[in-house]
Design an enzyme around this catalytic site. Structure first.
Site, PDB file in Angstrom:
ATOM      1  N   HIS A  70     -10.360  -3.261   6.692  1.00  0.00           N
ATOM      2  CA  HIS A  70     -10.274  -1.903   6.206  1.00  0.00           C
ATOM      3  C   HIS A  70     -10.924  -1.679   4.835  1.00  0.00           C
ATOM      4  CE1 HIS A  70      -6.636  -2.009   3.346  1.00  0.00           C
ATOM      5  NE2 HIS A  70      -6.965  -3.244   3.582  1.00  0.00           N
ATOM      6  N   ASP A 108      -7.431  -8.166   8.427  1.00  0.00           N
ATOM      7  CA  ASP A 108      -6.432  -7.087   8.484  1.00  0.00           C
ATOM      8  C   ASP A 108      -6.350  -6.408   9.847  1.00  0.00           C
ATOM      9  OD1 ASP A 108      -5.235  -7.044   5.911  1.00  0.00           O
ATOM     10  OD2 ASP A 108      -7.003  -6.075   5.075  1.00  0.00           O
ATOM     11  N   TYR A 116       1.340   0.079  11.255  1.00  0.00           N
ATOM     12  CA  TYR A 116       0.284  -0.533  10.441  1.00  0.00           C
ATOM     13  C   TYR A 116      -1.020   0.241  10.616  1.00  0.00           C
ATOM     14  CZ  TYR A 116      -2.621  -4.606   8.980  1.00  0.00           C
ATOM     15  OH  TYR A 116      -3.504  -5.463   8.374  1.00  0.00           O
ATOM     16  N   GLU A 132      -9.406  -8.538  -0.582  1.00  0.00           N
ATOM     17  CA  GLU A 132      -8.204  -7.939  -1.183  1.00  0.00           C
ATOM     18  C   GLU A 132      -7.234  -9.048  -1.591  1.00  0.00           C
ATOM     19  OE1 GLU A 132      -6.441  -4.714   1.035  1.00  0.00           O
ATOM     20  OE2 GLU A 132      -5.204  -4.125  -0.680  1.00  0.00           O
ATOM     21  N   HIS A 134       0.835  -1.205   0.000  1.00  0.00           N
ATOM     22  CA  HIS A 134       0.000   0.000   0.000  1.00  0.00           C
ATOM     23  C   HIS A 134       0.868   1.253   0.000  1.00  0.00           C
ATOM     24  CE1 HIS A 134      -4.243  -1.453   1.239  1.00  0.00           C
ATOM     25  NE2 HIS A 134      -3.584  -2.471   0.739  1.00  0.00           N
ATOM     26  N   HIS A 156     -12.252 -11.249   3.713  1.00  0.00           N
ATOM     27  CA  HIS A 156     -11.909  -9.997   3.004  1.00  0.00           C
ATOM     28  C   HIS A 156     -11.410 -10.399   1.630  1.00  0.00           C
ATOM     29  CE1 HIS A 156     -10.060  -6.155   2.191  1.00  0.00           C
ATOM     30  NE2 HIS A 156      -8.848  -6.444   2.620  1.00  0.00           N
ATOM     31  N   HIS A 206      -2.014 -10.613   9.087  1.00  0.00           N
ATOM     32  CA  HIS A 206      -0.618 -10.212   8.900  1.00  0.00           C
ATOM     33  C   HIS A 206       0.059 -10.210  10.267  1.00  0.00           C
ATOM     34  CE1 HIS A 206      -1.348  -8.832   4.772  1.00  0.00           C
ATOM     35  NE2 HIS A 206      -2.348  -8.107   5.199  1.00  0.00           N
ATOM     36  N   ASP A 241      -4.185  -9.829  -1.436  1.00  0.00           N
ATOM     37  CA  ASP A 241      -3.198 -10.481  -0.569  1.00  0.00           C
ATOM     38  C   ASP A 241      -3.819 -11.607   0.255  1.00  0.00           C
ATOM     39  OD1 ASP A 241      -4.452  -8.195   0.610  1.00  0.00           O
ATOM     40  OD2 ASP A 241      -3.050  -8.255   2.285  1.00  0.00           O
TER      41      ASP A 241
HETATM   42 FE1  FEO Z   1      -6.807  -5.404   2.996  1.00  0.00          FE
HETATM   43 FE2  FEO Z   1      -4.184  -7.489   4.022  1.00  0.00          FE
HETATM   44  O1  FEO Z   1      -5.475  -6.753   2.847  1.00  0.00           O
END
Ligand code: FEO
Length: 407
Positions: free
Chosen positions: A153, A172, A200, A86, A26, A84, A235, A88
């Site tokens: 997020h 996240d 983060y 996204e 990001h 989620h 993460h 990743d």
């Molecule tokens: Fe919103 Fe770790 O992706």
């Protein structure tokens, strides 16, 4: 490839991937990261929660298969939960479903279902079910409860709570972009982990602070917050003791700051730098903590991290072509993106600059700071090289800024 699954508790495994050489995420610098996915084994159904990023599939599949090998069981996945969409956490979701069980039940928020289709265009034929707060599934002796978490997020974000053992799979939220061979919070000092979680939060979650406040209140009101014994984010480290990170998330979302001022500057011939140093001395003379960032060397992501819990900032740039030095412009863009005002924190700003003749840096920074939600406390616009009188003025402005945040 071979890769070991890590047992979290009996019948629950970390089966994610370690991205050792990832250096940006990001737009901010990271020392690698992990994409955490989890396998939850029930008496009747086995559940795979979340997925991994591009390049990580072999590692992920190896861990999933190792978890079943550790259990002495054949591979059997009945349910996929996607918190989620996204990339990743979803790049190989469709491939994983096709590989292990194309007829599996899939659970996600309605936004997540929509976003998966918009990103991958191949979800229409699956047994995919929309869930949210209040929905739950029984997997045999174990219950997965879903908690909608929009904007934490993305609008599709969701938490999944393993009720009997009190594990919150938070995706996240509560994460850290760090990279190591350990999986748990107690492998590191709390100060280190909270520092990484602050970076983060500051860079990824600040904008969502109003939604986070509401979510924490909802979890408190429902009593769920007291049932959480472990937080397993997507993460970084798993929080076997969730209390420090829950406390910090509450503080950051509510704009709790220290008696601390972050100074950000760039300089052409060291005149603006002299002002920065004198302002720092003035602040320190009032026993207020100073963090100093020099934008020729330092990254905006670290600046954002320190501003999160600073009561004020001082920002300086020389004038060049009637505008601030460009690297400060990049910093202003970041400040506008993250929107600290959403935390409820009213941060003051002192603007300082060295100019040759016409000036323009102070005015431009002032407009940008006000747009980003800062209160401009004072300005100092200096012609060429500051003399002793000007340095005294800079010192005093540091003193006044420090006193203002202690009031
Ligand atoms: Fe919103 Fe770790 O992706």
């Amino acid at each position: 490839m071979k890769a070991k699954a890590i047992k979290i508790i009996d019948g629950v495994y970390w089966v994610g991937a370690i991205h050792w050489n990832s250096r940006t995420f990001h737009g901010y610098g990271i020392p690698g990261t992990t994409y955490n996915a989890y396998l939850v084994l029930g008496d009747e159904k086995n559940v795979l929660i979340d997925n991994v990023y591009r390049g990580m599939a072999d590692q992920f599949y190896a861990r999933v298969e190792d978890a079943f090998a550790q259990e002495g069981k054949d591979i059997k996945i009945d349910v996929f939960v996607q918190n989620h969409s996204e990339m990743d956490h979803s790049t190989f979701l469709r491939e994983t479903i096709d590989k292990y069980n194309p007829d599996a039940e899939i659970y996600a928020s309605q936004n997540c279902i929509n976003f998966l289709e918009s990103q991958y265009h191949n979800y229409g034929d699956l047994n995919i079910n929309a869930v949210g707060t209040g929905d739950e599934i029984d997997i045999g002796g174990r219950t997965l409860k879903f908690v909608s978490a929009p904007m934490l997020h993305w609008p599709d974000s969701m938490f999944t709570f393993l009720a009997e053992e009190g594990i919150l799979f938070s995706n996240d939220a509560f994460g850290q972009h760090i990279c190591n061979s350990k999986r748990f919070d107690d492998d590191f000092s709390t100060d280190y982990l909270i520092g990484e979680a602050q970076k983060y939060y500051a860079n990824l979650v600040t904008l969502a602070s109003p939604m986070l406040k509401m979510k924490l209140q909802e979890l408190t009101d429902s009593g769920l917050i007291n049932e959480i014994k472990m937080i397993a984010p997507c993460h970084g480290q798993i929080w076997r003791d969730p209390s420090p990170i829950v406390q910090k998330y509450s503080e950051w979302a509510n704009g709790v700051c220290k008696d601390k001022i972050t100074i950000i500057y760039d300089t052409m011939h060291h005149s603006t730098e002299k002002l920065a140093y004198q302002i720092a001395e003035g602040i320190m003379s009032e026993d207020v903590e100073v963090k100093m960032y020099f934008m020729q060397e330092d990254g905006p992501d670290d600046v954002i991290t320190d501003i999160l819990d600073s009561k004020a900032i001082a920002i300086g740039a020389p004038t060049m072509m009637n505008k601030p030095f460009p690297r400060i412009g990049n910093m202003m863009y970041w400040l506008d993106c993250v929107n600290f005002k959403g935390t409820g924190s009213e941060k003051d700003a002192l603007i300082f600059s060295s100019k040759g003749w016409g000036g323009g840096a102070v005015e431009k920074i002032q407009r940008d700071l006000e747009e980003a939600g800062f209160n401009v406390f004072d300005t100092l616009d200096v012609v060429f090289v500051p003399d002793e009188d000007v340095l005294e003025e800079a010192f005093q402005k540091g003193v006044e800024l420090a006193r203002s945040i202690k009031e």
